[in-house]
Design a protein around this motif. Structure first.
Motif, PDB file in Angstrom:
ATOM      1  N   GLY A   1     -12.661   6.156 -13.738  1.00  0.00           N
ATOM      2  CA  GLY A   1     -12.344   5.439 -12.516  1.00  0.00           C
ATOM      3  C   GLY A   1     -13.046   4.091 -12.458  1.00  0.00           C
ATOM      4  N   ALA A   2     -13.717   3.827 -11.351  1.00  0.00           N
ATOM      5  CA  ALA A   2     -14.382   2.542 -11.153  1.00  0.00           C
ATOM      6  C   ALA A   2     -15.497   2.293 -12.168  1.00  0.00           C
ATOM      7  CB  ALA A   2     -14.945   2.467  -9.742  1.00  0.00           C
TER       8      ALA A   2
ATOM      9  N   GLN B   1       0.844  -1.202   0.000  1.00  0.00           N
ATOM     10  CA  GLN B   1       0.000   0.000   0.000  1.00  0.00           C
ATOM     11  C   GLN B   1       0.876   1.249   0.000  1.00  0.00           C
ATOM     12  OE1 GLN B   1      -3.430   0.084  -0.157  1.00  0.00           O
ATOM     13  NE2 GLN B   1      -3.352  -2.134  -0.387  1.00  0.00           N
TER      14      GLN B   1
ATOM     15  N   SER C   1     -15.324  -1.543 -15.923  1.00  0.00           N
ATOM     16  CA  SER C   1     -14.115  -1.993 -15.232  1.00  0.00           C
ATOM     17  C   SER C   1     -14.450  -3.173 -14.329  1.00  0.00           C
ATOM     18  CB  SER C   1     -13.507  -0.858 -14.398  1.00  0.00           C
ATOM     19  OG  SER C   1     -14.386  -0.498 -13.359  1.00  0.00           O
ATOM     20  N   GLN C   2     -13.425  -3.936 -13.999  1.00  0.00           N
ATOM     21  CA  GLN C   2     -13.601  -5.066 -13.094  1.00  0.00           C
ATOM     22  C   GLN C   2     -12.698  -4.865 -11.894  1.00  0.00           C
ATOM     23  OE1 GLN C   2     -12.783  -8.545 -15.502  1.00  0.00           O
ATOM     24  NE2 GLN C   2     -14.953  -8.786 -16.026  1.00  0.00           N
ATOM     25  N   ALA C   3     -13.277  -4.886 -10.713  1.00  0.00           N
ATOM     26  CA  ALA C   3     -12.499  -4.677  -9.492  1.00  0.00           C
ATOM     27  C   ALA C   3     -11.642  -5.900  -9.192  1.00  0.00           C
ATOM     28  CB  ALA C   3     -13.427  -4.407  -8.314  1.00  0.00           C
ATOM     29  N   LYS C   4     -10.435  -5.645  -8.695  1.00  0.00           N
ATOM     30  CA  LYS C   4      -9.540  -6.736  -8.287  1.00  0.00           C
ATOM     31  C   LYS C   4      -9.360  -6.663  -6.766  1.00  0.00           C
ATOM     32  CE  LYS C   4      -6.776  -7.489 -12.440  1.00  0.00           C
ATOM     33  NZ  LYS C   4      -5.397  -7.588 -12.983  1.00  0.00           N
TER      34      LYS C   4
ATOM     35  N   GLY D   1     -15.221   2.748 -15.344  1.00  0.00           N
ATOM     36  CA  GLY D   1     -14.649   2.342 -16.620  1.00  0.00           C
ATOM     37  C   GLY D   1     -14.298   3.523 -17.509  1.00  0.00           C
TER      38      GLY D   1
END
Length: 213
Positions: free
Chosen positions: A191-192, A67, A210-213, A194
């Motif tokens: 951002g989140a 982080q 978008s796809q969160a990881k 896409g």
């Protein structure tokens, strides 16, 4: 690692491109190290203009357990001098004929002044080369006539005054830029949510999730 426009150059190299990288460094050890890194890549030709009145931009990231906690920036973001701007123009003009496109990666560090930005866009348009822009200047007239610009939501809101909270809002702000600044395409990064791509001659806007990881 190379940052700024150097990061863009590395991405292009990864796709198999040959790159002429024109940029600004300080007359210091970091600038020389940056030139050495560029020289180590076979398909990258660096044209580093040295400015004794500034330090080479360096970002130091402090990371714990994957982080990022803190970032320390060393930079001198004042506008480039007219003499150095002319040197940049001459370098771009010399190598543009052998290139397929011009990428302007604007990090608001003083290199791409409004005058220089307009001049470089004009050179590429005269040469019939596509112009891709990652903008930072809130005055998008600097990039008027570019083939594609890729602002993020914050930059778009600063320029248009419109907050794009959904797909419909994204389409509104993209169309605003196309009409006002004569861009051929706008790629809005959200951002989140896409990305959204609007092209002048296409009837459909492409929204890429978008796809969160």
């Amino acid at each position: 690692m190379m940052g700024g426009a150097g990061n863009v150059a590395m991405n292009l190299l990864a796709y198999g491109a040959k790159v002429h990288l024109v940029g600004l460094v300080g007359d210091d050890a970091n600038g020389r190290q940056l030139e050495d890194i560029c020289a180590s890549h076979q398909n990258l030709t660096a044209h580093a203009v040295r400015d004794a009145g500034r330090v080479t931009s360096v970002k130091t990231r402090f990371v714990a357990q994957s982080q990022q906690l803190l970032r320390l920036d060393e930079e001198t973001p004042h506008p480039i001098s007219n003499d150095l701007a002319r040197e940049i123009v001459d370098l771009v003009a010399a190598h543009l004929p052998s290139c397929q496109l011009l990428v302007l990666s604007d990090y608001a560090k003083g290199l791409l002044t409004p005058q220089l930005g307009r001049k470089l866009v004009g050179l590429a348009k005269e040469a019939g080369k596509p112009i891709l822009v990652d903008p930072k200047n809130v005055d998008f007239s600097v990039y008027a006539g570019a083939t594609l610009v890729s602002p993020n939501l914050k930059e778009m809101e600063q320029v248009t005054g419109i907050h794009a909270s959904d797909d419909a809002g994204a389409e509104t702000v993209c169309k605003t830029l196309l009409d006002k600044y004569d861009f051929e395409s706008v790629l809005l990064t959200r951002g989140a949510a896409g990305m959204s791509l609007m092209q002048r001659d296409e009837h459909e806007t492409f929204h890429i999730g978008s796809q969160a990881k």
